[in-house]
Design an enzyme around this catalytic site. Structure first.
Site, mmCIF file in Angstrom:
data_model
loop_
_atom_site.group_PDB
_atom_site.id
_atom_site.type_symbol
_atom_site.label_atom_id
_atom_site.label_comp_id
_atom_site.label_asym_id
_atom_site.label_seq_id
_atom_site.Cartn_x
_atom_site.Cartn_y
_atom_site.Cartn_z
ATOM 1 N N GLN A 103 -62.576 38.515 12.528
ATOM 2 C CA GLN A 103 -63.068 37.825 11.236
ATOM 3 C C GLN A 103 -64.648 38.434 11.127
ATOM 4 O O GLN A 103 -64.888 39.357 11.912
ATOM 5 C CB GLN A 103 -62.966 36.558 11.027
ATOM 6 C CG GLN A 103 -61.579 35.846 10.965
ATOM 7 C CD GLN A 103 -60.695 35.872 11.829
ATOM 8 O OE1 GLN A 103 -60.848 35.555 13.042
ATOM 9 N NE2 GLN A 103 -59.426 36.371 11.855
ATOM 10 N N ASP A 132 -63.688 41.940 7.513
ATOM 11 C CA ASP A 132 -62.994 43.181 7.179
ATOM 12 C C ASP A 132 -64.218 44.248 6.956
ATOM 13 O O ASP A 132 -64.382 45.000 6.014
ATOM 14 C CB ASP A 132 -62.624 43.126 5.484
ATOM 15 C CG ASP A 132 -61.447 41.907 5.479
ATOM 16 O OD1 ASP A 132 -60.615 41.619 6.348
ATOM 17 O OD2 ASP A 132 -61.706 40.874 4.588
ATOM 18 N N LYS A 142 -64.351 46.772 11.592
ATOM 19 C CA LYS A 142 -64.392 46.430 13.147
ATOM 20 C C LYS A 142 -63.272 47.237 13.971
ATOM 21 O O LYS A 142 -63.455 47.850 15.027
ATOM 22 C CB LYS A 142 -64.214 44.955 13.392
ATOM 23 C CG LYS A 142 -65.371 44.132 13.242
ATOM 24 C CD LYS A 142 -65.167 42.656 13.676
ATOM 25 C CE LYS A 142 -63.698 42.126 12.946
ATOM 26 N NZ LYS A 142 -63.878 41.964 11.386
ATOM 27 N N GLY A 159 -56.861 41.465 10.120
ATOM 28 C CA GLY A 159 -56.121 42.728 9.765
ATOM 29 C C GLY A 159 -57.209 43.718 10.185
ATOM 30 O O GLY A 159 -58.065 43.895 9.511
ATOM 31 N N HIS A 160 -56.851 44.512 11.370
ATOM 32 C CA HIS A 160 -57.779 45.819 11.523
ATOM 33 C C HIS A 160 -56.961 46.970 11.253
ATOM 34 O O HIS A 160 -55.954 47.224 11.626
ATOM 35 C CB HIS A 160 -57.853 45.544 12.908
ATOM 36 C CG HIS A 160 -58.955 43.955 13.502
ATOM 37 N ND1 HIS A 160 -59.135 43.639 14.523
ATOM 38 C CD2 HIS A 160 -59.699 43.328 12.557
ATOM 39 C CE1 HIS A 160 -59.713 42.727 14.603
ATOM 40 N NE2 HIS A 160 -60.022 42.610 13.405
HETATM 41 P P1 IMP Z 1 -57.752 31.000 8.084
HETATM 42 O O1 IMP Z 1 -58.374 31.812 9.198
HETATM 43 O O2 IMP Z 1 -56.182 31.668 7.658
HETATM 44 O O3 IMP Z 1 -57.573 29.796 8.213
HETATM 45 O O4 IMP Z 1 -58.661 31.361 6.781
HETATM 46 C C1 IMP Z 1 -59.705 31.140 6.337
HETATM 47 C C2 IMP Z 1 -60.583 31.704 5.809
HETATM 48 O O5 IMP Z 1 -61.112 32.781 6.511
HETATM 49 C C3 IMP Z 1 -59.996 32.257 4.505
HETATM 50 O O6 IMP Z 1 -61.085 32.344 3.349
HETATM 51 C C4 IMP Z 1 -59.628 33.699 4.655
HETATM 52 O O7 IMP Z 1 -59.453 34.248 3.705
HETATM 53 C C5 IMP Z 1 -60.659 33.942 5.679
HETATM 54 N N1 IMP Z 1 -60.321 34.878 6.730
HETATM 55 C C6 IMP Z 1 -59.457 34.817 7.884
HETATM 56 N N2 IMP Z 1 -59.249 35.907 8.507
HETATM 57 C C7 IMP Z 1 -59.974 36.791 8.019
HETATM 58 C C8 IMP Z 1 -60.289 38.208 8.159
HETATM 59 O O8 IMP Z 1 -59.571 38.714 9.279
HETATM 60 N N3 IMP Z 1 -60.916 38.885 7.143
HETATM 61 C C9 IMP Z 1 -61.349 38.247 6.270
HETATM 62 N N4 IMP Z 1 -61.265 37.070 5.849
HETATM 63 C C10 IMP Z 1 -60.661 36.135 6.690
#
Ligand code: IMP
Length: 409
Positions: A198, A12, A15, A39-40
């Site tokens: 991420q 977040d 990017k 989420g972009h």
């Molecule tokens: P997962 O990728 O859904 O398995 O989530 C694993 C961890 O990464 C969690 O703490 C999510 O909130 C975090 N996370 C996954 N994708 C994002 C992202 O795009 N932005 C911020 N945090 C993320």
């Protein structure tokens, strides 16, 4: 010229905006990891685009985007997103390609992802998009890739219910799936933007394990996830915010504490709209953590930093950054692997005067208030990496480029 853009914190960082901006200079944008957990957000000409799977380069007309080999793709989520893009007037047909080696996220993975996380003694707080299940199945060698679902022999080995789900997407996917390696070679693309997802602190290897995502969010993943060899990568841009945020659980040494920092979390959350694009969850907020940022710069060969959200600090009397951690009376300025150490770490901060003026209309670096320039200069000095881009608002016009990462001029 092959340019990698990664998040240098816990995701977040902005990017989407930076990739959208830089994609003007790219022949093709390849997203190299993650899935619909990302989420972009892109704001262009008063339109807001919220992307999860499609690379952020799609908003630039006539540019090609590729969902790379390192991604895990839920076809239902992909076509819903493409439908949204059509509604927003984006002509995407023929411009969205998918690596034949990218893995598929099947519907059952989402529920399983949620159930597995709930069973953990300390849940990670996953986004519940089936990402961890898809990467686990990939590592167990039980996953399905795009090429597999298009090949009749392999397709017939898939469970009947999953086959029924996939059947509706096979024809449109067949038109988009490519051999990414050959595509890169044949096209002879001169400028390729490799877009991460991420942030590097959520990377499976570099991040705050086990409170991480399951893909490769680090710059090293750009090569595997895009069909470009590691020596062909020319430059790495790390995107970071003027403060830190984190969604989900896990260590966050510089997180604001109400008894120490008052209502800073609420302030930053509201001014910076710090709510997840994918899940809507409020984000945890904290000081910019330079210990973590320097670790990420070094472990990802970041040559160029892009600072975003600095305008969110406009109203503050003072701005602090975390320069070391106090762990049981010892001060350290390296980023530990131990979650115990990270959980105990108290931020040692350095204070800067606030600039108390709106930065949102500033278009050149020299017009930034001295206090903001001092803040940026300290970040550069601490990390040893130049801050080449400063974003002062969500719109692409609100971008100050000190040195263009494509040309370094
Ligand atoms: P997962 O990728 O859904 O398995 O989530 C694993 C961890 O990464 C969690 O703490 C999510 O909130 C975090 N996370 C996954 N994708 C994002 C992202 O795009 N932005 C911020 N945090 C993320």
């Amino acid at each position: 010229m092959n340019l990698v853009v990664i998040g240098a914190q816990w995701g977040d960082e902005g990017k989407g905006k930076v990739v959208d901006y830089l994609s003007d200079g790219a022949d093709v944008t390849v997203r190299f990891s993650g899935g619909a957990n990302a989420g972009h957000t892109i704001v262009r000409d008063d339109k807001v685009y919220k992307l999860h799977l499609v690379p952020s380069g799609i908003v630039t007309p006539d540019k090609t985007v590729v969902l790379g080999s390192g991604m895990v793709i839920d076809p239902e989520a992909l076509f819903a997103e493409l439908h949204e893009l059509t509604n927003l007037g984006v002509l995407w047909e023929g411009r969205v390609l998918i690596s034949d080696r990218a893995h598929v996220v099947l519907p059952a993975y989402r529920q399983l992802d949620v159930e597995l996380d709930q069973k953990r003694a300390e849940p990670i707080g996953t986004t519940g998009r089936g990402i961890g299940v898809a990467y686990s199945r990939k590592a167990m060698r039980d996953g399905y890739r795009m090429v597999d679902i298009l090949e009749q022999d392999v397709f017939e080995t898939i469970d009947a219910q999953d086959r029924e789900f996939l059947e509706q997407y096979r024809a449109p996917l067949a038109d988009m799936v490519i051999d990414i390696q050959r595509y890169m070679e044949l096209k002879g693309n001169k400028t390729v933007l490799l877009e991460g997802a991420q942030g590097a602190l959520l990377d499976l290897d570099l991040g705050t394990y086990p409170y991480v995502s399951s893909g490769c969010s680090a710059a090293a993943g750009a090569s595997l996830g895009s069909g470009i060899g590691p020596r062909a990568i020319d430059r790495v841009v790390g995107v970071f915010k003027a403060y830190s945020t984190r969604v989900g659980n896990g260590p966050f040494p510089s997180e604001f504490q109400p008894n120490r920092d008052g209502r800073l979390t609420e302030h930053i959350r509201e001014v910076g709209n710090e709510y997840g694009v994918t899940t809507g969850r409020p984000r945890r907020c904290g000081y910019l953590d330079l210990v973590a940022l320097r670790y990420i710069c070094r472990s990802n060969s970041i040559d160029s930093l892009a600072l975003t959200h600095i305008d969110v600090y406009d109203d503050l009397d003072e701005v602090k950054v975390c320069v070391a951690y106090d762990i049981e009376q010892s001060s350290i300025d390296s980023f530990p692997a131990s979650r115990g150490a990270l959980n105990k770490a108290q931020p040692v901060t350095k204070r800067f005067a606030g600039w108390k003026t709106s930065l949102s209309g500033v278009t050149s670096y020299k017009d930034l208030p001295v206090a903001a320039q001092d803040y940026i200069a300290f970040i550069e000095q601490y990390t040893g990496v130049p801050v080449d881009i400063v974003s002062v608002g969500a719109d692409r016009q609100q971008t100050i480029v000190r040195r263009d990462p494509w040309t370094q001029s």
